[in-house]
Design a protein around this motif. Structure first.
Motif, mmCIF file in Angstrom:
data_model
loop_
_atom_site.group_PDB
_atom_site.id
_atom_site.type_symbol
_atom_site.label_atom_id
_atom_site.label_comp_id
_atom_site.label_asym_id
_atom_site.label_seq_id
_atom_site.Cartn_x
_atom_site.Cartn_y
_atom_site.Cartn_z
ATOM 1 N N MET A 1 0.863 -1.179 0.067
ATOM 2 C CA MET A 1 0.025 0.041 -0.006
ATOM 3 C C MET A 1 0.911 1.228 0.000
ATOM 4 S SD MET A 1 -2.687 0.955 2.539
ATOM 5 C CE MET A 1 -3.742 -0.572 2.816
ATOM 6 N N THR A 2 0.662 2.253 -0.854
ATOM 7 C CA THR A 2 1.417 3.468 -0.933
ATOM 8 C C THR A 2 1.151 4.271 0.343
ATOM 9 O OG1 THR A 2 -0.148 4.633 -1.849
ATOM 10 C CG2 THR A 2 1.015 3.707 -3.371
ATOM 11 N N LEU A 3 1.903 5.055 0.610
ATOM 12 C CA LEU A 3 1.692 5.947 1.929
ATOM 13 C C LEU A 3 0.387 6.980 1.631
ATOM 14 C CD1 LEU A 3 2.961 6.558 4.535
ATOM 15 C CD2 LEU A 3 4.450 8.385 3.439
ATOM 16 N N ASP A 4 0.311 7.454 0.616
ATOM 17 C CA ASP A 4 -0.785 8.406 0.381
ATOM 18 C C ASP A 4 -2.188 7.601 0.436
ATOM 19 O OD1 ASP A 4 0.967 10.271 -0.200
ATOM 20 O OD2 ASP A 4 0.475 10.210 -2.528
ATOM 21 N N LEU A 5 -2.204 6.422 0.131
ATOM 22 C CA LEU A 5 -3.470 5.409 0.192
ATOM 23 C C LEU A 5 -3.700 5.279 1.866
ATOM 24 C CD1 LEU A 5 -5.872 4.257 -1.455
ATOM 25 C CD2 LEU A 5 -4.382 2.119 -1.538
ATOM 26 N N ARG A 6 -2.615 5.022 2.542
ATOM 27 C CA ARG A 6 -2.685 4.593 4.025
ATOM 28 C C ARG A 6 -3.207 6.048 4.597
ATOM 29 N NH1 ARG A 6 0.633 0.668 6.896
ATOM 30 N NH2 ARG A 6 1.683 0.377 4.647
ATOM 31 N N GLU A 7 -2.672 7.087 4.194
ATOM 32 C CA GLU A 7 -3.121 8.350 5.002
ATOM 33 C C GLU A 7 -4.539 8.746 4.594
ATOM 34 O OE1 GLU A 7 -0.373 11.222 3.595
ATOM 35 O OE2 GLU A 7 1.159 10.677 5.278
ATOM 36 N N TYR A 9 -6.790 6.211 3.841
ATOM 37 C CA TYR A 9 -7.636 5.261 4.572
ATOM 38 C C TYR A 9 -7.677 5.924 6.191
ATOM 39 C CZ TYR A 9 -7.486 1.914 1.029
ATOM 40 O OH TYR A 9 -7.990 1.298 -0.178
ATOM 41 N N GLN A 10 -6.618 6.539 6.619
ATOM 42 C CA GLN A 10 -6.516 6.699 8.111
ATOM 43 C C GLN A 10 -7.492 8.015 8.155
ATOM 44 O OE1 GLN A 10 -4.450 5.045 9.792
ATOM 45 N NE2 GLN A 10 -4.824 6.164 11.709
ATOM 46 N N ASP A 11 -7.650 8.889 7.117
ATOM 47 C CA ASP A 11 -8.405 9.913 7.376
ATOM 48 C C ASP A 11 -9.993 9.442 7.191
ATOM 49 O OD1 ASP A 11 -6.703 11.799 7.417
ATOM 50 O OD2 ASP A 11 -6.545 12.271 5.313
ATOM 51 N N ILE A 12 -10.199 8.544 6.502
ATOM 52 C CA ILE A 12 -11.550 8.027 6.568
ATOM 53 C C ILE A 12 -12.004 7.382 7.871
ATOM 54 C CG2 ILE A 12 -13.164 6.400 5.324
ATOM 55 C CD1 ILE A 12 -11.604 6.822 2.748
ATOM 56 N N ILE A 13 -11.119 6.725 8.252
ATOM 57 C CA ILE A 13 -11.312 5.890 9.722
ATOM 58 C C ILE A 13 -11.592 7.054 10.683
ATOM 59 C CG2 ILE A 13 -10.761 4.565 11.512
ATOM 60 C CD1 ILE A 13 -9.207 2.938 9.083
ATOM 61 N N LEU A 14 -10.735 8.125 10.698
ATOM 62 C CA LEU A 14 -10.787 9.198 11.818
ATOM 63 C C LEU A 14 -12.180 9.842 11.632
ATOM 64 C CD1 LEU A 14 -7.283 10.690 12.034
ATOM 65 C CD2 LEU A 14 -8.349 9.243 13.744
ATOM 66 N N ASP A 15 -12.495 10.186 10.256
ATOM 67 C CA ASP A 15 -13.750 11.043 10.107
ATOM 68 C C ASP A 15 -15.113 10.150 10.596
ATOM 69 O OD1 ASP A 15 -15.418 12.953 8.801
ATOM 70 O OD2 ASP A 15 -15.807 11.711 7.167
ATOM 71 N N HIS A 16 -15.099 9.001 10.190
ATOM 72 C CA HIS A 16 -16.169 8.216 10.617
ATOM 73 C C HIS A 16 -16.335 8.026 12.310
ATOM 74 C CE1 HIS A 16 -18.558 7.100 6.952
ATOM 75 N NE2 HIS A 16 -17.501 7.391 6.351
ATOM 76 N N GLY A 17 -14.950 7.718 12.669
ATOM 77 C CA GLY A 17 -14.783 7.771 14.148
ATOM 78 C C GLY A 17 -15.316 8.830 14.937
ATOM 79 N N ARG A 18 -15.105 10.070 14.272
ATOM 80 C CA ARG A 18 -15.327 11.239 14.958
ATOM 81 C C ARG A 18 -16.811 11.674 14.691
ATOM 82 N NH1 ARG A 18 -9.874 14.228 13.549
ATOM 83 N NH2 ARG A 18 -8.589 13.345 15.180
ATOM 84 N N HIS A 19 -17.410 11.244 13.447
ATOM 85 C CA HIS A 19 -18.573 11.954 13.012
ATOM 86 C C HIS A 19 -19.453 10.627 12.166
ATOM 87 C CE1 HIS A 19 -17.107 15.727 13.443
ATOM 88 N NE2 HIS A 19 -15.990 15.549 12.670
ATOM 89 N N PRO A 20 -19.859 9.810 13.320
ATOM 90 C CA PRO A 20 -20.433 8.501 12.666
ATOM 91 C C PRO A 20 -21.750 8.575 12.060
ATOM 92 C CG PRO A 20 -20.472 8.460 15.184
ATOM 93 C CD PRO A 20 -19.663 9.648 14.928
ATOM 94 N N ARG A 21 -21.912 7.879 10.679
ATOM 95 C CA ARG A 21 -23.107 8.052 10.147
ATOM 96 C C ARG A 21 -24.034 7.256 10.831
ATOM 97 N NH1 ARG A 21 -18.605 10.513 8.637
ATOM 98 N NH2 ARG A 21 -18.586 10.852 6.835
ATOM 99 N N ASN A 22 -25.531 7.424 10.630
ATOM 100 C CA ASN A 22 -26.426 6.817 10.939
ATOM 101 C C ASN A 22 -26.326 6.322 12.552
ATOM 102 O OD1 ASN A 22 -27.974 6.471 8.397
ATOM 103 N ND2 ASN A 22 -25.966 5.493 7.931
ATOM 104 N N PHE A 23 -25.803 7.428 13.269
ATOM 105 C CA PHE A 23 -25.581 6.979 14.630
ATOM 106 C C PHE A 23 -26.933 7.410 15.594
ATOM 107 C CE2 PHE A 23 -23.773 8.157 19.008
ATOM 108 C CZ PHE A 23 -23.373 6.918 19.194
ATOM 109 N N ARG A 24 -27.920 6.739 15.652
ATOM 110 C CA ARG A 24 -29.247 7.040 16.344
ATOM 111 C C ARG A 24 -29.923 5.750 16.167
ATOM 112 N NH1 ARG A 24 -32.230 5.836 11.691
ATOM 113 N NH2 ARG A 24 -31.097 5.871 9.654
ATOM 114 N N PRO A 25 -30.996 5.519 17.184
ATOM 115 C CA PRO A 25 -31.848 4.326 17.321
ATOM 116 C C PRO A 25 -32.964 4.489 16.203
ATOM 117 C CG PRO A 25 -32.487 6.060 19.376
ATOM 118 C CD PRO A 25 -31.200 6.542 18.310
ATOM 119 N N ILE A 26 -33.324 3.427 15.942
ATOM 120 C CA ILE A 26 -34.573 3.178 14.985
ATOM 121 C C ILE A 26 -35.615 2.880 16.100
ATOM 122 C CG2 ILE A 26 -35.869 2.218 13.273
ATOM 123 C CD1 ILE A 26 -33.133 1.456 11.661
ATOM 124 N N GLU A 27 -36.635 3.543 15.966
ATOM 125 C CA GLU A 27 -37.770 3.649 17.129
ATOM 126 C C GLU A 27 -38.606 2.221 17.132
ATOM 127 O OE1 GLU A 27 -40.772 6.942 18.994
ATOM 128 O OE2 GLU A 27 -38.614 7.217 18.159
#
Ligand code: ZN
Length: 155
Positions: A1-7, A9-27
């Motif tokens: 894996m190239t360093l750019d790709l690794r970075e 990927y890291q950004d995507i994980i951090l983004d979803h870790g901090r701002h998770p999507r669909n983070f809510r209960p379903i009634e």
């Protein structure tokens, strides 16, 4: 894996870790289950609304490390609108990639979704984190099978 790709990927994980999507209960979910990864302390509840065998809505709540939160978030994004068979195929391939199992090709229609999960496959190099990355998927599977009062445990 190239360093750019690794970075990237890291950004995507951090983004979803901090701002998770669909983070809510379903009634009123048609299916729900809890997952617990005692090794890391991650806890997740997955909610589903099934319309026949299609996933009309999927969401999660919980507390966990960045990997487990990012994985739950990405999972809900790729699963929405999928059939259960498609979901199963995506999980099978993802699971194989993170555990070093035999990876089978997916139907073309699912390739884009599989690519979205790619950032998480880096956990393969860190066996202790594999359970963080697969926890939400195991909870999803348990929900489809009928859930139950006890959380599914990775241990
Ligand atoms: Zn974790």
């Amino acid at each position: 894996m190239t360093l750019d790709l690794r970075e990237l990927y890291q950004d995507i994980i951090l983004d979803h870790g901090r701002h998770p999507r669909n983070f809510r209960p379903i009634e009123h979910p048609t299916h729900t289950a809890k997952g617990h990864n005692p090794l890391c302390g991650d806890r997740v509840t997955v909610y589903l609304t099934l319309d026949g065998d299609r996933i009309a809505d999927v969401s999660f709540e919980g507390r966990g490390c960045a990997i487990s939160t990012a994985s739950s978030s990405l999972m809900t994004e790729v699963l929405k609108g999928k059939t259960l068979a498609e979901a199963e195929a995506l999980f099978a391939q993802f699971h194989a990639k993170v555990t070093g199992g035999e990876v089978h090709d997916l139907p073309e229609a699912l390739e884009e979704d599989a690519e979205r999960l790619e950032p998480l496959t880096g956990v393969k190099a860190y066996p202790a984190r594999v359970k963080c990355a697969t926890l939400a998927w195991h909870a999803f599977e348990a929900a489809v099978k009928g859930g139950g009062a006890e959380p599914v445990r990775t241990e």
